[in-house]
Write a protein that holds these residues in place. Structure first.
Motif, PDB file in Angstrom:
ATOM      1  N   ASN A  89       0.965  -8.576 -11.683  1.00  0.00           N
ATOM      2  CA  ASN A  89      -0.225  -9.282 -11.209  1.00  0.00           C
ATOM      3  C   ASN A  89      -0.277 -10.745 -11.664  1.00  0.00           C
ATOM      4  O   ASN A  89      -1.348 -11.368 -11.641  1.00  0.00           O
ATOM      5  N   CYS A  90       0.853 -11.304 -12.049  1.00  0.00           N
ATOM      6  CA  CYS A  90       0.867 -12.721 -12.418  1.00  0.00           C
ATOM      7  C   CYS A  90       0.686 -13.568 -11.161  1.00  0.00           C
ATOM      8  O   CYS A  90       0.782 -13.066 -10.040  1.00  0.00           O
ATOM      9  N   CYS A  91       0.412 -14.851 -11.324  1.00  0.00           N
ATOM     10  CA  CYS A  91       0.243 -15.709 -10.155  1.00  0.00           C
ATOM     11  C   CYS A  91       0.654 -17.136 -10.484  1.00  0.00           C
ATOM     12  O   CYS A  91       0.763 -17.517 -11.651  1.00  0.00           O
ATOM     13  N   THR A  97       0.207 -14.235  -5.909  1.00  0.00           N
ATOM     14  CA  THR A  97       0.845 -13.214  -6.739  1.00  0.00           C
ATOM     15  C   THR A  97       2.181 -12.818  -6.120  1.00  0.00           C
ATOM     16  O   THR A  97       2.491 -13.205  -4.984  1.00  0.00           O
ATOM     17  N   SER A 119       0.335  -3.037  -8.607  1.00  0.00           N
ATOM     18  CA  SER A 119      -0.175  -4.344  -8.187  1.00  0.00           C
ATOM     19  C   SER A 119      -1.554  -4.191  -7.570  1.00  0.00           C
ATOM     20  O   SER A 119      -1.845  -3.213  -6.881  1.00  0.00           O
TER      21      SER A 119
END
Length: 231
Positions: A89-91, A97, A119
């Motif tokens: 779930n990083c962006c 994302t 996710s």
């Protein structure tokens, strides 16, 4: 950046669509010409090229998984998530994302792997775009169908009030067939709200009427005329 309430995002798509941040621009360190060259050559790189790109990002796991999701590097996505599951779930700085990137690139296997790794299905970019918005904007009909099956918000609206249907109605895809199929997919959903308006007051049907040849598909959701006599 603040926009007036009547700001028309669709007009911006039509005039500056090539500048829409699709995630990669936030991380690209080369020149604009180099970026355009990479986009033009998409799908034509050798395996060695991909390995070299991965090597340059090996100490930047967030950038690596975002890049891998966009470039259909499924084994790399699995490897990064095995090392750190939270990166699913990083962006980037625009809020894209790994799921957004895989969605707008049309990589169904990567989308499946990300969702299997927990996710979020409906993360938002800074402009309020979900992965389904991205898939529909680029006519990735298979990905859009998969996202809907996994709980994507069919009627989600961006900061400018655009739904996935608005974006599909723009008919901006290079593939007319995929554009039509994306519209058909959305219009066939029983919980669709086709009359939602953007911040500029347009419905998706009105967008389709002025943007492309597929307005007739909206007959699927028009009110039927009752021709049965009332007794």
């Amino acid at each position: 950046m603040e926009f007036p309430e009547d700001f028309n995002q669709l007009e911006l798509l039509n005039t500056h669509g090539h500048l829409i941040p699709r995630g990669a621009s936030s991380l690209w360190t080369g020149s604009k010409n180099e970026e355009e060259e990479v986009e033009d050559d998409e799908g034509e790189h050798s395996e060695q090229w991909y390995l070299e790109q991965e090597e340059t990002l090996k100490d930047k796991p967030e950038e690596l998984i975002l890049w891998a999701a966009e470039n259909n590097r499924l084994s790399t996505v699995h490897r990064v998530l095995t090392a750190d599951p939270s990166l699913v779930n990083c962006c980037d700085e625009d809020g894209y994302t790994p799921l957004h990137r895989a969605a707008y690139s049309g990589h169904t296997d990567v989308v499946s792997a990300l969702l299997a790794a927990s996710s979020k299905v409906n993360p938002r970019t800074i402009d309020g775009w979900t992965p389904l918005h991205s898939a529909c904007r680029w006519s990735r009909v298979t990905v859009a169908s998969f996202l809907l099956q996994h709980g994507a918000e069919l009627n989600a609206q961006t900061n400018g009030g655009l739904t996935p249907l608005h974006l599909a109605a723009c008919h901006t895809s290079a593939s007319k067939t995929d554009s039509a199929r994306t519209l058909e997919l959305l219009l066939s959903q029983r919980h669709l709200k086709p009359r939602l308006c953007s911040s500029s007051g347009e419905t998706a049907s009105e967008v389709a009427r002025r943007s492309g040849p597929h307005h007739f598909l909206f007959e699927m959701v028009e009110d039927c005329v009752n021709v049965v006599p009332i007794s």
